[in-house]
Design a protein around this motif. Structure first.
Motif, PDB file in Angstrom:
ATOM      1  N   LEU A 126      -3.501   1.937  -4.771  1.00 38.95           N
ATOM      2  CA  LEU A 126      -3.848   3.197  -4.129  1.00 38.95           C
ATOM      3  C   LEU A 126      -2.594   3.960  -3.711  1.00 38.95           C
ATOM      4  O   LEU A 126      -2.484   5.173  -3.927  1.00 38.95           O
ATOM      5  N   ALA A 127      -1.624   3.256  -3.156  1.00 39.79           N
ATOM      6  CA  ALA A 127      -0.367   3.902  -2.769  1.00 39.79           C
ATOM      7  C   ALA A 127       0.306   4.543  -3.982  1.00 39.79           C
ATOM      8  O   ALA A 127       0.813   5.663  -3.901  1.00 39.79           O
ATOM      9  N   GLY A 128       0.303   3.857  -5.097  1.00 40.55           N
ATOM     10  CA  GLY A 128       0.911   4.402  -6.305  1.00 40.55           C
ATOM     11  C   GLY A 128       0.185   5.640  -6.811  1.00 40.55           C
ATOM     12  O   GLY A 128       0.823   6.627  -7.212  1.00 40.55           O
ATOM     13  N   LEU A 129      -1.132   5.604  -6.791  1.00 41.71           N
ATOM     14  CA  LEU A 129      -1.909   6.762  -7.237  1.00 41.71           C
ATOM     15  C   LEU A 129      -1.698   7.959  -6.315  1.00 41.71           C
ATOM     16  O   LEU A 129      -1.529   9.089  -6.784  1.00 41.71           O
ATOM     17  N   LEU A 130      -1.692   7.714  -5.021  1.00 39.83           N
ATOM     18  CA  LEU A 130      -1.463   8.811  -4.074  1.00 39.83           C
ATOM     19  C   LEU A 130      -0.060   9.374  -4.213  1.00 39.83           C
ATOM     20  O   LEU A 130       0.145  10.592  -4.106  1.00 39.83           O
ATOM     21  N   ARG A 131       0.924   8.506  -4.477  1.00 43.01           N
ATOM     22  CA  ARG A 131       2.300   8.975  -4.703  1.00 43.01           C
ATOM     23  C   ARG A 131       2.323   9.928  -5.895  1.00 43.01           C
ATOM     24  O   ARG A 131       2.950  10.993  -5.841  1.00 43.01           O
ATOM     25  N   THR A 132       1.641   9.566  -6.961  1.00 40.91           N
ATOM     26  CA  THR A 132       1.593  10.403  -8.157  1.00 40.91           C
ATOM     27  C   THR A 132       1.037  11.789  -7.821  1.00 40.91           C
ATOM     28  O   THR A 132       1.547  12.803  -8.309  1.00 40.91           O
ATOM     29  N   LEU A 133       0.022  11.829  -6.975  1.00 43.53           N
ATOM     30  CA  LEU A 133      -0.547  13.123  -6.577  1.00 43.53           C
ATOM     31  C   LEU A 133       0.383  13.907  -5.665  1.00 43.53           C
ATOM     32  O   LEU A 133       0.441  15.135  -5.725  1.00 43.53           O
ATOM     33  N   LEU A 134       1.122  13.215  -4.788  1.00 45.69           N
ATOM     34  CA  LEU A 134       1.954  13.890  -3.793  1.00 45.69           C
ATOM     35  C   LEU A 134       3.296  14.374  -4.303  1.00 45.69           C
ATOM     36  O   LEU A 134       3.830  15.359  -3.786  1.00 45.69           O
ATOM     37  N   VAL A 135       3.871  13.700  -5.275  1.00 45.00           N
ATOM     38  CA  VAL A 135       5.230  14.033  -5.728  1.00 45.00           C
ATOM     39  C   VAL A 135       5.388  15.522  -6.054  1.00 45.00           C
ATOM     40  O   VAL A 135       6.348  16.142  -5.602  1.00 45.00           O
ATOM     41  N   PRO A 136       4.491  16.143  -6.809  1.00 43.55           N
ATOM     42  CA  PRO A 136       4.699  17.573  -7.093  1.00 43.55           C
ATOM     43  C   PRO A 136       4.691  18.446  -5.835  1.00 43.55           C
ATOM     44  O   PRO A 136       5.438  19.410  -5.746  1.00 43.55           O
ATOM     45  N   PHE A 137       3.876  18.098  -4.848  1.00 42.89           N
ATOM     46  CA  PHE A 137       3.843  18.869  -3.603  1.00 42.89           C
ATOM     47  C   PHE A 137       5.139  18.685  -2.825  1.00 42.89           C
ATOM     48  O   PHE A 137       5.708  19.642  -2.305  1.00 42.89           O
ATOM     49  N   ASP A 138       5.601  17.439  -2.733  1.00 40.60           N
ATOM     50  CA  ASP A 138       6.855  17.168  -2.016  1.00 40.60           C
ATOM     51  C   ASP A 138       8.028  17.862  -2.701  1.00 40.60           C
ATOM     52  O   ASP A 138       8.908  18.401  -2.031  1.00 40.60           O
ATOM     53  N   ALA A 139       8.027  17.854  -4.025  1.00 42.90           N
ATOM     54  CA  ALA A 139       9.100  18.510  -4.772  1.00 42.90           C
ATOM     55  C   ALA A 139       9.087  20.011  -4.510  1.00 42.90           C
ATOM     56  O   ALA A 139      10.138  20.632  -4.306  1.00 42.90           O
ATOM     57  N   ALA A 140       7.902  20.608  -4.487  1.00 43.92           N
ATOM     58  CA  ALA A 140       7.785  22.043  -4.237  1.00 43.92           C
ATOM     59  C   ALA A 140       8.233  22.378  -2.807  1.00 43.92           C
ATOM     60  O   ALA A 140       8.903  23.382  -2.576  1.00 43.92           O
TER      61      ALA A 140
END
Length: 177
Positions: free
Chosen positions: A158-172
């Motif tokens: 779950l942590a890995g899947l959520l990271r995948t979703l969050l990375v683009p937002f954090d990058a932006a």
């Protein structure tokens, strides 16, 4: 049977919401709601738990944000106000107000920055260190309880899947592409 398979046999509020939308708007693919509505609802529940953990330790959410930024900096638990505002994503006026309030409560002190005559450094006091450590310990205890229904490998997945979703937002948010 895993915990994840068990949960699929229980209907939650999102299942009812999705079923209603499928009934009312069969022309739309409402599949994203199955994930993102659950994430949103879970976020609200988690925020309530965080506030309760902080309240038990006499800390407000904004105080926790500033105090943990200082705590994570390591000894001497000291940062510039500019570094604190970048870590907490608030304006300089807001950060000044927060530092003033934390200083008045005896949780932080200010001192001149020896490397910048115009600058100051904000440091955790022993009381601030004790308060943030207690709040963080309580928060982690509560979060472990919230995750108790998931096996360790499920938590990691779950942590890995959520990271995948969050990375683009954090990058932006950080201006990184």
């Amino acid at each position: 049977m895993t915990h994840v398979e068990d949960s699929r046999q229980v209907e939650d509020e999102v299942d009812r919401l999705v079923a209603a939308w499928r009934q009312e708007r069969p022309d739309l693919d409402v599949t994203p709601l199955e994930v993102l509505s659950r994430v949103s609802r879970l976020g609200r529940h988690l925020e309530r738990e965080r506030r309760a953990a902080f309240a038990d330790q006499g800390v407000e959410s904004w105080e926790f944000d500033v105090l943990t930024a200082l705590r994570r900096a390591g000894e001497p638990y000291e940062l510039s106000p500019g570094t604190l505002l970048r870590a907490t994503l608030v304006t300089s006026g807001t950060m000044t107000n927060r530092i003033d309030r934390l200083a008045a409560a005896g949780l932080v002190t200010r001192r001149p920055d020896p490397e910048d005559r115009r600058g100051v450094l904000v440091r955790l006091t022993p009381a601030g260190l004790q308060r943030v450590d207690a709040a963080f310990t309580d928060l982690l205890r509560r979060e472990r309880e919230l995750l108790a229904g998931l096996e360790q490998h499920e938590q990691q997945a779950l942590a890995g899947l959520l990271r995948t979703l969050l990375v683009p937002f954090d990058a932006a948010d950080s201006g990184v592409q």
